[in-house]
Design a protein around this motif. Structure first.
Motif, PDB file in Angstrom:
ATOM      1  N   ILE A   2       0.858  -1.347  -0.090  1.00 14.44           N
ATOM      2  CA  ILE A   2       0.159   0.052   0.150  1.00 14.44           C
ATOM      3  C   ILE A   2       0.997   1.275  -0.180  1.00 14.44           C
ATOM      4  O   ILE A   2       1.843   1.467   0.826  1.00 14.44           O
ATOM      5  N   PRO A   3       0.645   2.127  -0.723  1.00 14.96           N
ATOM      6  CA  PRO A   3       1.354   3.265  -1.047  1.00 14.96           C
ATOM      7  C   PRO A   3       1.472   4.113   0.339  1.00 14.96           C
ATOM      8  O   PRO A   3       0.291   4.174   0.940  1.00 14.96           O
ATOM      9  N   GLU A   4       2.609   4.878   0.778  1.00 15.93           N
ATOM     10  CA  GLU A   4       2.650   5.434   2.066  1.00 15.93           C
ATOM     11  C   GLU A   4       1.516   6.565   2.318  1.00 15.93           C
ATOM     12  O   GLU A   4       0.957   6.471   3.597  1.00 15.93           O
ATOM     13  N   GLN A  62      -1.541   4.645   3.144  1.00 12.08           N
ATOM     14  CA  GLN A  62      -1.588   3.878   4.560  1.00 12.08           C
ATOM     15  C   GLN A  62      -1.752   4.897   5.460  1.00 12.08           C
ATOM     16  O   GLN A  62      -2.390   4.810   6.630  1.00 12.08           O
ATOM     17  N   ARG A  63      -1.136   6.204   5.380  1.00  8.24           N
ATOM     18  CA  ARG A  63      -1.239   7.335   6.355  1.00  8.24           C
ATOM     19  C   ARG A  63      -2.887   7.639   6.634  1.00  8.24           C
ATOM     20  O   ARG A  63      -3.293   8.099   7.490  1.00  8.24           O
ATOM     21  N   GLU A 115      -4.784   5.262   8.382  1.00 13.40           N
ATOM     22  CA  GLU A 115      -4.694   5.199   9.779  1.00 13.40           C
ATOM     23  C   GLU A 115      -5.329   6.569  10.552  1.00 13.40           C
ATOM     24  O   GLU A 115      -5.842   6.259  11.635  1.00 13.40           O
ATOM     25  N   TRP A 116      -5.300   7.555   9.746  1.00 10.66           N
ATOM     26  CA  TRP A 116      -6.041   8.894  10.143  1.00 10.66           C
ATOM     27  C   TRP A 116      -7.485   8.475  10.381  1.00 10.66           C
ATOM     28  O   TRP A 116      -8.448   8.930  11.194  1.00 10.66           O
ATOM     29  N   ILE A 117      -8.135   7.909   9.305  1.00 13.91           N
ATOM     30  CA  ILE A 117      -9.409   7.655   9.462  1.00 13.91           C
ATOM     31  C   ILE A 117      -9.971   6.725  10.326  1.00 13.91           C
ATOM     32  O   ILE A 117     -10.865   6.913  10.989  1.00 13.91           O
ATOM     33  N   ALA A 118      -9.013   5.655  10.792  1.00 12.45           N
ATOM     34  CA  ALA A 118      -9.145   4.564  11.760  1.00 12.45           C
ATOM     35  C   ALA A 118      -9.112   5.350  13.264  1.00 12.45           C
ATOM     36  O   ALA A 118     -10.043   5.050  14.117  1.00 12.45           O
ATOM     37  N   ALA A 119      -8.233   6.558  13.286  1.00 12.44           N
ATOM     38  CA  ALA A 119      -8.266   7.135  14.500  1.00 12.44           C
ATOM     39  C   ALA A 119      -9.266   8.282  14.602  1.00 12.44           C
ATOM     40  O   ALA A 119      -9.374   8.694  15.774  1.00 12.44           O
TER      41      ALA A 119
END
Length: 117
Positions: A99-101, A104-105, A108-112
């Motif tokens: 997954i491109p960086e 991925q960021r 992670e932001w959406i999950a947080a």
């Protein structure tokens, strides 16, 4: 139902070769289980069995054939409440690219930061 469609497609491809002779063709179909085996003299070898477990089906099977390039190909799989899963494959299945960086960021932001609704 998807496993029946997949089997029908494989069987259609295998039988499209009019020169293929049937070496083995076994089938047993019950209300809550089934199993079949098909072996053709053109290297196609298919086996599958399934049983109903409550409201879901658990299907296990394997397929093997020789590619037009002469490479033996085989797949072992299971299909259940978790979907279709390849247990073993020869040659190995290709892996997904990383997954491109930036994506991925973002994930992670959406999950947080879950939606407030």
């Amino acid at each position: 139902m998807k496993f029946i469609i997949a089997f029908a497609c494989l069987l259609a491809v295998a039988c499209a070769n009019e020169d293929a002779g049937v070496l083995r063709n076994d089938a047993e179909v019950n209300v809550d289980s089934f199993k079949y085996a098909l072996k053709l003299d053109n290297s196609v070898d298919v086996e599958q069995q399934g049983e109903q477990n409550g409201d879901t089906w658990v299907v296990k099977g394997q397929q093997a054939w020789t590619s037009p390039e002469g490479v033996p190909v085989s797949i072992q799989y299971v299909a259940d409440q978790n979907g279709y899963q390849v247990l073993a494959a020869n040659p190995p299945l290709p892996t997904s690219p990383p997954i491109p960086e930036a994506i991925q960021r973002s994930l992670e932001w959406i999950a947080a930061h879950p939606s407030k609704e």
